[in-house]
Design a protein around this motif. Structure first.
Motif, PDB file in Angstrom:
ATOM      1  N   VAL A   1      27.375 -28.372 -16.670  1.00 34.98           N
ATOM      2  CA  VAL A   1      27.396 -28.434 -18.227  1.00 34.98           C
ATOM      3  C   VAL A   1      28.454 -29.760 -18.267  1.00 34.98           C
ATOM      4  N   ALA A   2      29.693 -29.341 -17.705  1.00 38.70           N
ATOM      5  CA  ALA A   2      30.639 -30.629 -17.821  1.00 38.70           C
ATOM      6  C   ALA A   2      30.249 -31.835 -17.482  1.00 38.70           C
ATOM      7  N   ALA A   3      29.215 -32.017 -16.653  1.00 35.06           N
ATOM      8  CA  ALA A   3      28.732 -33.516 -16.030  1.00 35.06           C
ATOM      9  C   ALA A   3      27.940 -33.866 -17.336  1.00 35.06           C
ATOM     10  N   ASP A   4      27.093 -32.880 -17.731  1.00 38.85           N
ATOM     11  CA  ASP A   4      26.260 -33.316 -19.226  1.00 38.85           C
ATOM     12  C   ASP A   4      26.965 -33.762 -20.342  1.00 38.85           C
ATOM     13  N   VAL A   5      28.312 -33.234 -20.512  1.00 40.60           N
ATOM     14  CA  VAL A   5      28.830 -33.264 -21.611  1.00 40.60           C
ATOM     15  C   VAL A   5      29.776 -34.802 -21.513  1.00 40.60           C
ATOM     16  N   PHE A  65      31.955 -31.058  -6.695  1.00 37.72           N
ATOM     17  CA  PHE A  65      33.181 -30.543  -7.115  1.00 37.72           C
ATOM     18  C   PHE A  65      33.095 -28.734  -6.832  1.00 37.72           C
ATOM     19  N   ALA A  66      32.053 -28.446  -7.458  1.00 33.15           N
ATOM     20  CA  ALA A  66      31.863 -27.086  -7.397  1.00 33.15           C
ATOM     21  C   ALA A  66      31.558 -26.673  -5.988  1.00 33.15           C
ATOM     22  N   GLU A  67      30.734 -27.274  -4.959  1.00 32.96           N
ATOM     23  CA  GLU A  67      30.572 -27.028  -3.516  1.00 32.96           C
ATOM     24  C   GLU A  67      32.062 -27.133  -2.913  1.00 32.96           C
ATOM     25  N   VAL A 102      36.716 -16.082  -7.419  1.00 32.50           N
ATOM     26  CA  VAL A 102      36.929 -15.419  -8.749  1.00 32.50           C
ATOM     27  C   VAL A 102      35.773 -15.838  -9.559  1.00 32.50           C
ATOM     28  N   ILE A 103      35.199 -16.800  -9.324  1.00 32.27           N
ATOM     29  CA  ILE A 103      33.978 -17.348 -10.081  1.00 32.27           C
ATOM     30  C   ILE A 103      32.838 -17.511  -8.935  1.00 32.27           C
ATOM     31  N   PRO A 104      31.579 -16.653  -9.414  1.00 32.95           N
ATOM     32  CA  PRO A 104      30.148 -16.649  -8.239  1.00 32.95           C
ATOM     33  C   PRO A 104      29.907 -18.247  -8.263  1.00 32.95           C
ATOM     34  N   GLU A 105      29.589 -18.480  -7.160  1.00 31.28           N
ATOM     35  CA  GLU A 105      29.262 -20.097  -6.917  1.00 31.28           C
ATOM     36  C   GLU A 105      28.048 -20.444  -7.966  1.00 31.28           C
ATOM     37  N   ARG A 106      27.324 -19.380  -8.024  1.00 31.83           N
ATOM     38  CA  ARG A 106      25.965 -19.936  -9.027  1.00 31.83           C
ATOM     39  C   ARG A 106      26.660 -20.370 -10.417  1.00 31.83           C
ATOM     40  N   MET A 107      27.374 -19.490 -10.961  1.00 32.73           N
ATOM     41  CA  MET A 107      28.261 -19.308 -12.185  1.00 32.73           C
ATOM     42  C   MET A 107      28.857 -20.715 -12.308  1.00 32.73           C
ATOM     43  N   LEU A 108      29.762 -21.104 -11.067  1.00 32.77           N
ATOM     44  CA  LEU A 108      30.476 -22.385 -11.063  1.00 32.77           C
ATOM     45  C   LEU A 108      29.714 -23.325 -11.181  1.00 32.77           C
ATOM     46  N   ARG A 109      28.641 -23.596 -10.525  1.00 32.53           N
ATOM     47  CA  ARG A 109      27.693 -24.663 -10.584  1.00 32.53           C
ATOM     48  C   ARG A 109      27.479 -25.014 -11.980  1.00 32.53           C
ATOM     49  N   GLY A 110      26.897 -24.086 -12.444  1.00 25.01           N
ATOM     50  CA  GLY A 110      26.401 -24.110 -13.975  1.00 25.01           C
ATOM     51  C   GLY A 110      27.516 -24.686 -14.827  1.00 25.01           C
ATOM     52  N   LEU A 111      28.380 -24.205 -14.577  1.00 21.47           N
ATOM     53  CA  LEU A 111      29.708 -24.677 -15.469  1.00 21.47           C
ATOM     54  C   LEU A 111      29.778 -26.286 -15.079  1.00 21.47           C
ATOM     55  N   PHE A 112      29.915 -26.623 -13.791  1.00 20.73           N
ATOM     56  CA  PHE A 112      30.330 -28.114 -13.652  1.00 20.73           C
ATOM     57  C   PHE A 112      29.030 -29.031 -14.195  1.00 20.73           C
TER      58      PHE A 112
END
Length: 339
Positions: free
Chosen positions: A27-31, A80-82, A15-25
């Motif tokens: 961001v979550a880590a930085d938050v 988690f993204a992986e 559903v979500i491309p891996e590259r995009m999902l890695r980016g989202l995670f």
């Protein structure tokens, strides 16, 4: 909410491309890091021990500690993204993301391929243990391991399915006669049995020296090594930047090194009384493992208390006197109340 999101991603890995999902995670880590949530604070308490030990007793600056903890959170969330996108990857691509290294790798190959033996392995909360298991299954012997029994049954099933996808058979904590079953697998089949040992979840762990303090580790790895007499390895894991053909095959810019130690020499320890032997073997593998944590602290995903200074002694049993002697007043009170 987060658990439901993870389950959805694992069930729909495309559903979500891996590259995009890695980016989202990331961001979550930085938050999480920026707001200094409880897990980050505990990670920094743990890293403080590691960095102080690595710097010959000199405590890290606040800036250094924050920098490494941010790297650690980003490494952890990348896992988690992986994990959630395993179902979208081919085995060939996943294998391209890891490479074996260390003096123990050719020995482990010889033991498992030429001698046809099984191997017990001690591992810690580092890198991506799913990728690590896939590598072991393909290069050494089929993998059986133990996973924590989570309160969320659906999330637990999701992680078991992920591990099946990467050729890992899973037994759960709390399974009756678990150690005996693992010993039977090691002595009766052809298997690699890696056990996560750098944290013990129950009331009866083994206290060992590490990073200038005392930590409490699982007794399972040492027990299997003692009872089976098989070559016993310590495996650690850290990230590396990928280049050229391997980067193209992996589909990501960073992969993993799976570092395998030489088999630990525990022959003399096996002649000790049982409890002394388990302690000595536990200390031996922790000594080997801690070298890698010092070298790559950013890939140690330990967001729970394991050091003596942080433990709740109201929940623990069989605390040796040598440990009791090092407790502060609060912990002594907890121990008395528990007794």
């Amino acid at each position: 909410m987060f658990n439901r999101f993870l389950v959805f991603l694992a069930k729909h890995p495309h559903v979500i491309p891996e590259r995009m999902l890695r980016g989202l995670f990331l961001v979550a880590a930085d938050v999480a890091w920026l707001f200094d949530v409880s897990g980050v604070r505990q990670l920094e308490r743990n890293l403080n021990h590691v960095l102080t030990s690595a710097n010959d007793g000199r405590r890290p600056s606040r800036r250094q500690l924050r920098r490494v903890s941010r790297q650690g959170m980003r490494s952890y969330f990348t896992y988690f993204a992986e994990a959630m996108t395993v179902g979208a990857q081919s085995t060939r691509r996943l294998l391209a993301r890891t490479r074996p290294a260390g003096p123990g790798y050719p020995i482990a190959r010889k033991v498992t391929h030429e001698q046809g033996l099984s191997i017990p392995i001690a591992i810690g909360h580092q890198g991506n243990w799913d990728y690590e298991g896939l590598l072991a299954s393909n290069r050494l012997a089929p993998v059986t391991t133990v996973a924590e029994r989570l309160k969320d049954d659906e999330l637990l099933k999701t992680f078991i399915d992920i591990r099946k996808r990467v050729s890992i058979d899973v037994l759960l904590t709390g399974t009756p006669h678990l150690t005996e079953k693992l010993e039977k697998i090691l002595t009766g089949t052809h298997a690699s049995v890696p056990l996560m040992g750098d944290r013990d979840l129950g009331p009866n762990g083994e206290f060992v020296e590490a990073f200038g303090s005392i930590i409490r580790v699982a007794r399972g790895p040492a027990t299997l090594a003692l009872d089976t007499g098989l070559p016993f390895f310590v495996v650690t894991m850290y990230r590396e930047r990928l280049h050229g053909r391997r980067r193209k095959e992996a589909g990501i810019s960073q992969g993993y090194v799976v570092y395998i130690s030489e088999p630990l020499d525990i022959a003399a320890m096996r002649s000790l009384p049982r409890e002394e032997a388990i302690h000595a073997i536990s200390q031996a593998w922790v000594d080997e493992w801690s070298k890698a944590i010092k070298a790559h602290p950013q890939d140690w995903h330990m967001l729970q208390p394991i050091f003596l200074e942080d433990l709740d002694f109201s929940r623990l049993r069989n605390v040796p006197q040598t440990v009791v002697d090092r407790l502060d007043d609060r912990q002594r009170s907890q121990l008395r109340d528990q007794g």
